[in-house]
Enzyme design. Structure first.
Site, PDB file in Angstrom:
ATOM      1  N   THR A 218     -20.210  46.956 -15.186  1.00 45.41           N
ATOM      2  CA  THR A 218     -19.228  47.438 -16.179  1.00 45.41           C
ATOM      3  C   THR A 218     -19.278  46.491 -17.234  1.00 45.41           C
ATOM      4  OG1 THR A 218     -17.532  48.658 -14.817  1.00 45.41           O
ATOM      5  CG2 THR A 218     -16.752  47.779 -16.806  1.00 45.41           C
ATOM      6  N   ARG A 246     -12.573  60.957 -10.074  1.00 43.27           N
ATOM      7  CA  ARG A 246     -11.965  59.620  -9.877  1.00 43.27           C
ATOM      8  C   ARG A 246     -12.206  58.817 -11.146  1.00 43.27           C
ATOM      9  NH1 ARG A 246     -13.696  54.060 -10.677  1.00 43.27           N
ATOM     10  NH2 ARG A 246     -12.217  52.925  -9.449  1.00 43.27           N
ATOM     11  N   GLY A 248     -11.318  55.008 -12.856  1.00 45.91           N
ATOM     12  CA  GLY A 248     -10.891  53.841 -12.619  1.00 45.91           C
ATOM     13  C   GLY A 248     -10.105  53.127 -13.818  1.00 45.91           C
ATOM     14  N   ASP A 249     -10.148  51.697 -13.921  1.00 46.43           N
ATOM     15  CA  ASP A 249      -9.176  51.078 -14.903  1.00 46.43           C
ATOM     16  C   ASP A 249      -9.683  50.987 -16.195  1.00 46.43           C
ATOM     17  OD1 ASP A 249     -11.138  49.348 -13.320  1.00 46.43           O
ATOM     18  OD2 ASP A 249     -10.405  47.672 -14.535  1.00 46.43           O
ATOM     19  N   THR A 269     -13.093  43.899 -15.349  1.00 37.68           N
ATOM     20  CA  THR A 269     -14.204  44.351 -14.324  1.00 37.68           C
ATOM     21  C   THR A 269     -13.788  44.021 -12.909  1.00 37.68           C
ATOM     22  OG1 THR A 269     -16.497  44.571 -13.970  1.00 37.68           O
ATOM     23  CG2 THR A 269     -15.712  42.491 -14.560  1.00 37.68           C
ATOM     24  N   GLY A 270     -13.891  45.096 -12.136  1.00 34.01           N
ATOM     25  CA  GLY A 270     -13.670  44.843 -10.623  1.00 34.01           C
ATOM     26  C   GLY A 270     -13.315  46.088 -10.101  1.00 34.01           C
ATOM     27  N   GLY A 272     -11.281  49.017  -9.391  1.00 30.07           N
ATOM     28  CA  GLY A 272     -10.620  49.645 -10.369  1.00 30.07           C
ATOM     29  C   GLY A 272      -9.188  49.870 -10.081  1.00 30.07           C
TER      30      GLY A 272
HETATM   31  N1  ASP Z   1     -13.482  48.487 -12.913  1.00 23.79           N
HETATM   32  C1  ASP Z   1     -14.549  49.648 -12.782  1.00 23.79           C
HETATM   33  C2  ASP Z   1     -13.949  50.861 -12.038  1.00 23.79           C
HETATM   34  O1  ASP Z   1     -13.156  50.734 -11.147  1.00 23.79           O
HETATM   35  C3  ASP Z   1     -15.907  49.168 -11.864  1.00 23.79           C
HETATM   36  C4  ASP Z   1     -16.454  47.817 -12.372  1.00 23.79           C
HETATM   37  O2  ASP Z   1     -15.635  46.966 -12.891  1.00 23.79           O
HETATM   38  O3  ASP Z   1     -17.447  47.228 -11.796  1.00 23.79           O
HETATM   39  O4  ASP Z   1     -14.402  51.765 -12.465  1.00 23.79           O
END
Ligand code: ASP
Length: 352
Positions: A218, A246, A248-249, A269-270, A272
């Site tokens: 991301t 779905r 995410g964040d 990033t992470g 979500g």
């Molecule tokens: N945060 C992103 C999500 O959950 C994924 C990522 O940051 O790698 O969609």
């Protein structure tokens, strides 16, 4: 008297030397020291970027791949720097920098997006302006080449903040944004990741949206321009094998992205779901605003305490109105970097 003054001067010089040698700013998660008592601008302009966090270990990386990431991060930073140096806006710097990363197959955003459980690519992005708290976000795009430009169009040319699916596509087309065939987002690596996850899913008999296999990537950027305006943006393909629409964040304002000229700009990033539930990006700003925390302490608190305690893996990049920068992460690595009028840093691993 003269002697006493020179002694004081000598003592001050020793103190300054001692303070700078005790500086933690090179430790992981503390790449740039922060000081809320310092009310003067540390940087005329600054941009900080990430290309995703996760199980990024030197032992899993070839030298060639590492160089590709270093170069991509460097190129992206130089795009933002050129705009900011020229007196351009933080919004332009964020959009152009993210566009570059979206066009690279290395990152899980735009071209290199991960696959859904149905073998599609559904892209999310958001942007927020710190001067007036205006924001734009899109979710589930399948044919818009650069989702960050769609997010910006929502912010600049609509009465809304968050558009998803077919409506978001229609809005982007209406605004003349570049469209591509969905096949444009196919990359073999990402498709293989999906296949691996789906094989494992059969073995364990339950749905998996695996961060470790999604290869992360991301992307995000936060910039402070010469006029003191902060902007933050994030773009992603989400998580491999995501299903049922779905989101995410990354496109959720306050979770994956936030900006306020009075506090800071943040891009996350992470995993979500955790970042949404803990309103991570806004939490950094809120801790600064209501608890008087420094940028670094606020970011560290959410990433290395609140999220760590519940197993929410990932990281964030942030900068404040003075040009202080922080990039904490609780995973093994995070593609990251920043450039200001006086400094530059690019890192991948914890030890960088
Ligand atoms: N945060 C992103 C999500 O959950 C994924 C990522 O940051 O790698 O969609």
């Amino acid at each position: 008297m003269i002697l006493r003054n020179s002694n004081i001067l000598l003592l001050s010089a020793v103190c300054v030397l001692c303070i700078s040698s005790c500086d933690n700013s090179n430790k992981p998660g503390y790449q740039k020291s922060d000081n809320m008592n310092n009310t003067t601008r540390k940087a005329e302009y600054a941009i900080v970027i990430h290309g995703g966090a996760g199980t990024i270990l030197k032992t899993n990386m070839t030298e060639e791949r590492e160089q590709q990431y270093q170069k991509a991060l460097d190129d992206a930073l130089m795009i933002g720097k050129a705009i900011l140096e020229d007196g351009g806006s933080s919004e332009d710097a964020v959009v152009e920098t993210i566009k570059y990363m979206e066009n690279s197959p290395l990152f899980n955003a735009g071209r290199g997006a991960v696959f859904t459980s149905e073998g599609k690519n559904e892209l999310d992005a958001s942007i927020m302006r710190g001067s007036d708290l205006e924001a734009g976000a899109v979710g589930g795009l399948q044919t818009i080449k650069n989702p960050i430009t769609a997010a910006r169009a929502v912010m600049d040319s609509s009465d809304h903040v968050f558009l998803v699916g077919e409506g978001a596509e229609a809005f982007a087309k209406l605004n003349g944004l570049e469209q591509v065939d969905p096949g444009y987002f196919y990359t073999e690596n990402r498709y293989k990741s999906l296949q691996r996850i789906q094989e494992r899913e059969k073995e364990v008999g339950m749905h998996i949206t695996d961060m470790a296999d999604s290869k992360y990537g991301t992307v995000g950027a936060v910039a402070l321009d010469k006029h003191g305006n902060i902007c933050a943006g994030t773009s992603t393909g989400g998580m491999t094998n995501k299903s049922f629409g779905r989101i995410g964040d990354s496109p959720v304002i306050g979770a994956g992205t936030y900006a306020n000229n009075n506090t800071c700009g943040v891009s996350c990033t992470g995993h979500g779901e955790f970042f949404i539930r803990y309103a991570v990006a806004y939490d950094v700003s809120a801790m600064m605003q209501y608890a008087g925390k420094s940028l670094e302490d606020a970011a560290n608190e959410i990433v290395n305490k609140k999220l760590m305690d519940v197993g929410g893996s990932g990281g964030l990049i942030a900068l404040d109105k003075y040009g202080n920068i922080t990039m904490p992460f609780n995973s093994e690595g995070m593609y990251r970097g920043y450039v200001t009028d006086t400094e530059k840093f690019i890192g991948i691993y914890k030890e960088d």
